[in-house]
Write a protein that holds these residues in place. Structure first.
Motif, PDB file in Angstrom:
ATOM      1  N   ILE A   1       1.012  -1.126  -0.154  1.00  0.00           N
ATOM      2  CA  ILE A   1       0.205  -0.069   0.009  1.00  0.00           C
ATOM      3  C   ILE A   1       1.008   1.400  -0.225  1.00  0.00           C
ATOM      4  O   ILE A   1       0.553   2.243  -0.678  1.00  0.00           O
ATOM      5  CB  ILE A   1      -0.852  -0.021   1.194  1.00  0.00           C
ATOM      6  CG1 ILE A   1      -1.965  -1.125   1.152  1.00  0.00           C
ATOM      7  CG2 ILE A   1      -1.820   1.339   1.348  1.00  0.00           C
ATOM      8  CD1 ILE A   1      -2.956  -1.295   2.311  1.00  0.00           C
ATOM      9  N   LYS A   2       1.918   1.236   0.822  1.00  0.00           N
ATOM     10  CA  LYS A   2       2.928   2.410   0.878  1.00  0.00           C
ATOM     11  C   LYS A   2       3.506   2.697  -0.460  1.00  0.00           C
ATOM     12  O   LYS A   2       3.700   4.125  -0.731  1.00  0.00           O
ATOM     13  CB  LYS A   2       3.894   2.082   1.965  1.00  0.00           C
ATOM     14  CG  LYS A   2       4.812   3.377   2.198  1.00  0.00           C
ATOM     15  CD  LYS A   2       5.781   3.025   3.484  1.00  0.00           C
ATOM     16  CE  LYS A   2       6.751   3.971   3.730  1.00  0.00           C
ATOM     17  NZ  LYS A   2       7.583   3.705   4.661  1.00  0.00           N
ATOM     18  N   GLU A   3       3.650   1.574  -1.077  1.00  0.00           N
ATOM     19  CA  GLU A   3       4.241   1.880  -2.560  1.00  0.00           C
ATOM     20  C   GLU A   3       3.463   1.880  -4.045  1.00  0.00           C
ATOM     21  O   GLU A   3       3.963   1.738  -4.837  1.00  0.00           O
ATOM     22  CB  GLU A   3       5.556   0.555  -2.675  1.00  0.00           C
ATOM     23  CG  GLU A   3       6.692   0.407  -1.739  1.00  0.00           C
ATOM     24  CD  GLU A   3       7.526  -0.873  -1.969  1.00  0.00           C
ATOM     25  OE1 GLU A   3       7.227  -1.726  -2.851  1.00  0.00           O
ATOM     26  OE2 GLU A   3       8.535  -0.800  -1.210  1.00  0.00           O
ATOM     27  N   TYR A   4       2.254   1.957  -3.440  1.00  0.00           N
ATOM     28  CA  TYR A   4       1.002   1.942  -4.375  1.00  0.00           C
ATOM     29  C   TYR A   4       1.783   3.180  -5.552  1.00  0.00           C
ATOM     30  O   TYR A   4       1.788   4.047  -5.396  1.00  0.00           O
ATOM     31  CB  TYR A   4      -0.137   2.204  -3.959  1.00  0.00           C
ATOM     32  CG  TYR A   4      -1.242   1.976  -4.966  1.00  0.00           C
ATOM     33  CD1 TYR A   4      -1.669   0.854  -5.529  1.00  0.00           C
ATOM     34  CD2 TYR A   4      -1.955   3.203  -5.326  1.00  0.00           C
ATOM     35  CE1 TYR A   4      -2.686   0.975  -6.788  1.00  0.00           C
ATOM     36  CE2 TYR A   4      -3.102   3.218  -6.157  1.00  0.00           C
ATOM     37  CZ  TYR A   4      -3.250   2.038  -6.788  1.00  0.00           C
ATOM     38  OH  TYR A   4      -4.356   2.146  -7.955  1.00  0.00           O
ATOM     39  N   ASN A   5       1.409   2.397  -6.806  1.00  0.00           N
ATOM     40  CA  ASN A   5       1.685   3.047  -8.215  1.00  0.00           C
ATOM     41  C   ASN A   5       0.790   2.989  -9.027  1.00  0.00           C
ATOM     42  O   ASN A   5       0.606   1.740  -9.737  1.00  0.00           O
ATOM     43  CB  ASN A   5       3.380   3.072  -8.769  1.00  0.00           C
ATOM     44  CG  ASN A   5       3.497   3.771  -9.934  1.00  0.00           C
ATOM     45  OD1 ASN A   5       2.473   4.423 -10.331  1.00  0.00           O
ATOM     46  ND2 ASN A   5       4.436   4.191 -10.125  1.00  0.00           N
TER      47      ASN A   5
ATOM     48  N   ASN B   1     -14.147  -3.884 -10.290  1.00  0.00           N
ATOM     49  CA  ASN B   1     -13.899  -2.623  -9.018  1.00  0.00           C
ATOM     50  C   ASN B   1     -12.545  -2.218  -9.389  1.00  0.00           C
ATOM     51  O   ASN B   1     -11.829  -2.177  -8.097  1.00  0.00           O
ATOM     52  CB  ASN B   1     -14.187  -3.497  -7.811  1.00  0.00           C
ATOM     53  CG  ASN B   1     -15.591  -3.451  -7.509  1.00  0.00           C
ATOM     54  OD1 ASN B   1     -16.444  -2.696  -7.015  1.00  0.00           O
ATOM     55  ND2 ASN B   1     -16.226  -5.080  -7.786  1.00  0.00           N
ATOM     56  N   PRO B   2     -12.127  -1.781 -10.252  1.00  0.00           N
ATOM     57  CA  PRO B   2     -10.714  -0.894 -10.287  1.00  0.00           C
ATOM     58  C   PRO B   2     -10.761   0.375  -9.524  1.00  0.00           C
ATOM     59  O   PRO B   2      -9.482   0.838  -9.272  1.00  0.00           O
ATOM     60  CB  PRO B   2     -10.417  -0.695 -11.747  1.00  0.00           C
ATOM     61  CG  PRO B   2     -11.856  -0.418 -12.312  1.00  0.00           C
ATOM     62  CD  PRO B   2     -12.882  -1.451 -11.579  1.00  0.00           C
ATOM     63  N   PHE B   3     -11.850   0.983  -9.310  1.00  0.00           N
ATOM     64  CA  PHE B   3     -12.014   2.381  -8.665  1.00  0.00           C
ATOM     65  C   PHE B   3     -12.857   2.174  -7.452  1.00  0.00           C
ATOM     66  O   PHE B   3     -13.630   1.570  -7.283  1.00  0.00           O
ATOM     67  CB  PHE B   3     -12.586   3.252  -9.693  1.00  0.00           C
ATOM     68  CG  PHE B   3     -11.877   3.651 -10.803  1.00  0.00           C
ATOM     69  CD1 PHE B   3     -10.591   4.223 -10.945  1.00  0.00           C
ATOM     70  CD2 PHE B   3     -12.226   3.120 -11.980  1.00  0.00           C
ATOM     71  CE1 PHE B   3     -10.165   4.305 -12.013  1.00  0.00           C
ATOM     72  CE2 PHE B   3     -11.505   3.183 -13.322  1.00  0.00           C
ATOM     73  CZ  PHE B   3     -10.379   3.875 -13.172  1.00  0.00           C
ATOM     74  N   CYS B   4     -12.682   3.133  -6.447  1.00  0.00           N
ATOM     75  CA  CYS B   4     -13.237   2.977  -5.174  1.00  0.00           C
ATOM     76  C   CYS B   4     -14.520   3.612  -5.172  1.00  0.00           C
ATOM     77  O   CYS B   4     -14.872   4.676  -5.733  1.00  0.00           O
ATOM     78  CB  CYS B   4     -12.210   4.065  -4.046  1.00  0.00           C
ATOM     79  SG  CYS B   4     -13.037   4.175  -2.610  1.00  0.00           S
ATOM     80  N   GLY B   5     -15.511   2.768  -4.383  1.00  0.00           N
ATOM     81  CA  GLY B   5     -16.921   3.133  -4.458  1.00  0.00           C
ATOM     82  C   GLY B   5     -16.936   4.427  -3.347  1.00  0.00           C
ATOM     83  O   GLY B   5     -18.237   5.214  -3.575  1.00  0.00           O
ATOM     84  N   GLY B   6     -15.978   4.762  -2.921  1.00  0.00           N
ATOM     85  CA  GLY B   6     -16.192   6.066  -2.021  1.00  0.00           C
ATOM     86  C   GLY B   6     -15.812   7.107  -2.455  1.00  0.00           C
ATOM     87  O   GLY B   6     -16.412   8.241  -2.138  1.00  0.00           O
ATOM     88  N   CYS B   7     -14.478   7.108  -3.176  1.00  0.00           N
ATOM     89  CA  CYS B   7     -14.076   8.764  -3.607  1.00  0.00           C
ATOM     90  C   CYS B   7     -13.678   8.632  -5.165  1.00  0.00           C
ATOM     91  O   CYS B   7     -13.518   9.502  -5.991  1.00  0.00           O
ATOM     92  CB  CYS B   7     -12.714   8.811  -3.110  1.00  0.00           C
ATOM     93  SG  CYS B   7     -11.552   7.629  -3.241  1.00  0.00           S
TER      94      CYS B   7
ATOM     95  N   GLN C   1     -11.320   7.094  -6.759  1.00  0.00           N
ATOM     96  CA  GLN C   1      -9.832   6.901  -6.997  1.00  0.00           C
ATOM     97  C   GLN C   1      -9.415   5.237  -7.316  1.00  0.00           C
ATOM     98  O   GLN C   1     -10.115   4.348  -6.692  1.00  0.00           O
ATOM     99  CB  GLN C   1      -9.076   7.272  -5.815  1.00  0.00           C
ATOM    100  CG  GLN C   1      -9.056   8.992  -5.735  1.00  0.00           C
ATOM    101  CD  GLN C   1      -8.465   9.361  -4.671  1.00  0.00           C
ATOM    102  OE1 GLN C   1      -7.378  10.129  -4.674  1.00  0.00           O
ATOM    103  NE2 GLN C   1      -8.888   9.128  -3.426  1.00  0.00           N
ATOM    104  N   PRO C   2      -8.542   5.020  -7.908  1.00  0.00           N
ATOM    105  CA  PRO C   2      -8.010   3.705  -8.345  1.00  0.00           C
ATOM    106  C   PRO C   2      -7.457   2.925  -6.917  1.00  0.00           C
ATOM    107  O   PRO C   2      -7.240   3.452  -6.038  1.00  0.00           O
ATOM    108  CB  PRO C   2      -6.738   3.549  -8.948  1.00  0.00           C
ATOM    109  CG  PRO C   2      -6.639   5.100  -9.630  1.00  0.00           C
ATOM    110  CD  PRO C   2      -7.389   5.982  -8.774  1.00  0.00           C
TER     111      PRO C   2
ATOM    112  N   CYS D   1      -8.244   1.427  -0.918  1.00  0.00           N
ATOM    113  CA  CYS D   1      -7.957   2.688  -1.604  1.00  0.00           C
ATOM    114  C   CYS D   1      -6.876   3.330  -0.740  1.00  0.00           C
ATOM    115  O   CYS D   1      -6.951   3.905   0.493  1.00  0.00           O
ATOM    116  CB  CYS D   1      -9.235   3.493  -1.390  1.00  0.00           C
ATOM    117  SG  CYS D   1      -9.043   5.027  -2.085  1.00  0.00           S
ATOM    118  N   PRO D   2      -5.704   3.053  -1.500  1.00  0.00           N
ATOM    119  CA  PRO D   2      -4.197   3.500  -0.751  1.00  0.00           C
ATOM    120  C   PRO D   2      -4.477   5.119  -0.421  1.00  0.00           C
ATOM    121  O   PRO D   2      -5.018   5.998  -1.262  1.00  0.00           O
ATOM    122  CB  PRO D   2      -3.185   3.003  -1.709  1.00  0.00           C
ATOM    123  CG  PRO D   2      -3.941   2.107  -2.551  1.00  0.00           C
ATOM    124  CD  PRO D   2      -5.254   2.413  -2.542  1.00  0.00           C
TER     125      PRO D   2
END
Length: 420
Positions: free
Chosen positions: A101-105, A195-201, A203-204, A216-217
């Motif tokens: 999660i910290k290295e998410y790109n 579900n490639p994108f967040c249902g809350g915001c 974002q990927p 959602c990182p």
């Protein structure tokens, strides 16, 4: 008509019990009865999952655009770690979840690797504490994003071995144990793809927990594409992403969904007829039981009564659950029920929901005959002995067939009443 595969054996069908004596043997439907122990609590165990993936005995089931790798339409084929390494790398689970999660790109396409479970029948080789068996994973080899070249390489290598990715909307010719493995993998792959994108915001998202959660990182090494369609850039250090409801309060990450669906054999009040319906797209004379989705805050029994009334106008009294069937298209759980019409509620009219082209009451003996000679998949010819114009029904791999067999086989016969 091609031969229909066997159904899975019910769990512990050879063990006598009070429940089996009272209610009969448990019914197992196609796509259930997996030989794998999912050990779902170990998906987050980094030591287990990273060791299982690289073990020499591990089997990988590959999917290309949801088409499974197979020897033929009845038998799946599995790849080795060496064969999928060009796509997934040495070990995609080498790093712990927090580090990933910290290295998410989001500019980099990560191969989707799912842990399916352990085949405990094959205990030699891999073990982790008290758990022993052959690990099974599924890998999405669909060419896309930054891994298109590597994915195509794996696909070509499999085809060079004489294997094939079996196309088709449904794969209902697989042997029963592998049908269950396929169903689990397909449902999870499809859910991740949707579900490639967040249902809350918006974002990927990132796949974690061996393919069974998406997060959602809070940071991202990539800048999102511009509104003008500019290319995504990669930054030297991660930037903070927009706030998201999934990162605060109750842990409400994205989890795989299962949609409950009711499917029901409806019997007339006198028990001598069965209600069947057909859709316009079905072959001539092909009928089935009625079905529909459960709605929020609705019991299964209520859903059965509502769907039958909406589609046929028939009113039901008592409803009982018969059995269930996983249906990975994309992620349904078919809850099979049997309901009986009210004495003054048997009149059919299709004036509510226009889903059905026709609905009719069919004598039990006609259904019995159709179950012998008139069953088939939608795109297949009926069985040997079928006469043109006769009733046609779904194959035994469909829960509708099992519900009809239960009714004509005595499921509704009077059973001992409990005094409790």
């Amino acid at each position: 008509m091609p031969p229909q595969p066997d159904l899975p054996d019910p769990a512990h069908h050879d063990v006598d019990s009070m429940l089996s004596r009272k209610f009969g043997r448990e019914v197992a439907n196609y796509f259930s009865g997996s030989p794998l122990n999912r050990v779902s609590f170990l998906r987050a165990d980094h030591g287990f999952i990273s060791k299982a993936l690289v073990h020499p005995s591990t089997s990988f089931l590959l999917f290309n655009d949801l088409a499974p790798l197979a020897k033929d339409p009845t038998v799946l084929a599995y790849a080795t770690h060496d064969e999928v390494r060009p796509l997934i790398g040495e070990n995609p689970f080498e790093k712990e979840e927090a580090e990933l999660i910290k290295e998410y790109n989001s500019a980099i396409t990560l191969p989707l690797v799912l842990f399916l479970g352990l085949d405990e029948r094959k205990k030699e080789g891999f073990e982790h504490g008290i758990y022993k068996g052959t690990p099974y994973f599924a890998v999405d080899v669909t060419p896309k994003g930054t891994i298109e070249k590597e994915a195509n390489g794996v696909i070509d290598a499999m085809k060079a071995k004489g294997l094939q990715f079996v196309e088709g909307r449904m794969h209902m010719t697989l042997n029963a144990p592998e049908a269950a493995i396929y169903a689990q993998a397909r449902a999870l792959l499809d859910w991740n793809a949707r579900n490639p994108f967040c249902g809350g915001c918006g974002q990927p998202t990132l796949s974690v927990n061996a393919g069974t959660k998406r997060v959602c990182p809070p940071t991202d090494y990539a800048s999102l594409p511009t509104a003008q369609g500019g290319a995504t850039s990669v930054e030297a250090k991660p930037h903070e992403r927009a706030a998201c409801v999934t990162r605060r309060g109750i842990s409400n990450l994205s989890f795989p969904r299962t949609d409950p669906t009711v499917i029901m054999a409806v019997v007339s009040h006198d028990g001598k007829r069965i209600l069947l319906g057909r859709q316009k797209r079905w072959p001539p004379y092909w009928y089935s039981t009625l079905a529909g989705f459960c709605e929020p805050a609705e019991s299964v029994e209520e859903a059965v009564r509502r769907e039958v009334w909406e589609e046929s106008g028939v009113l039901l009294g008592r409803v009982v659950i018969h059995s269930t069937q996983p249906w990975p298209y994309p992620a349904n759980l078919m809850i099979g029920a049997i309901g009986q019409a009210l004495p003054d509620g048997e009149k059919i009219h299709l004036e509510h929901d226009p889903e059905l082209q026709d609905a009719k009451w069919v004598e039990v003996d006609e259904v019995k005959e159709a179950l012998k000679v008139g069953t088939s998949g939608l795109g297949e010819p009926p069985g040997e002995g079928y006469k043109e114009g006769g009733l046609r029904l779904p194959p035994k791999t469909a829960i509708a067939n099992q519900l009809l067999r239960a009714v004509v086989g005595g499921f509704l016969e009077l059973k001992e009443q409990s005094n409790i």
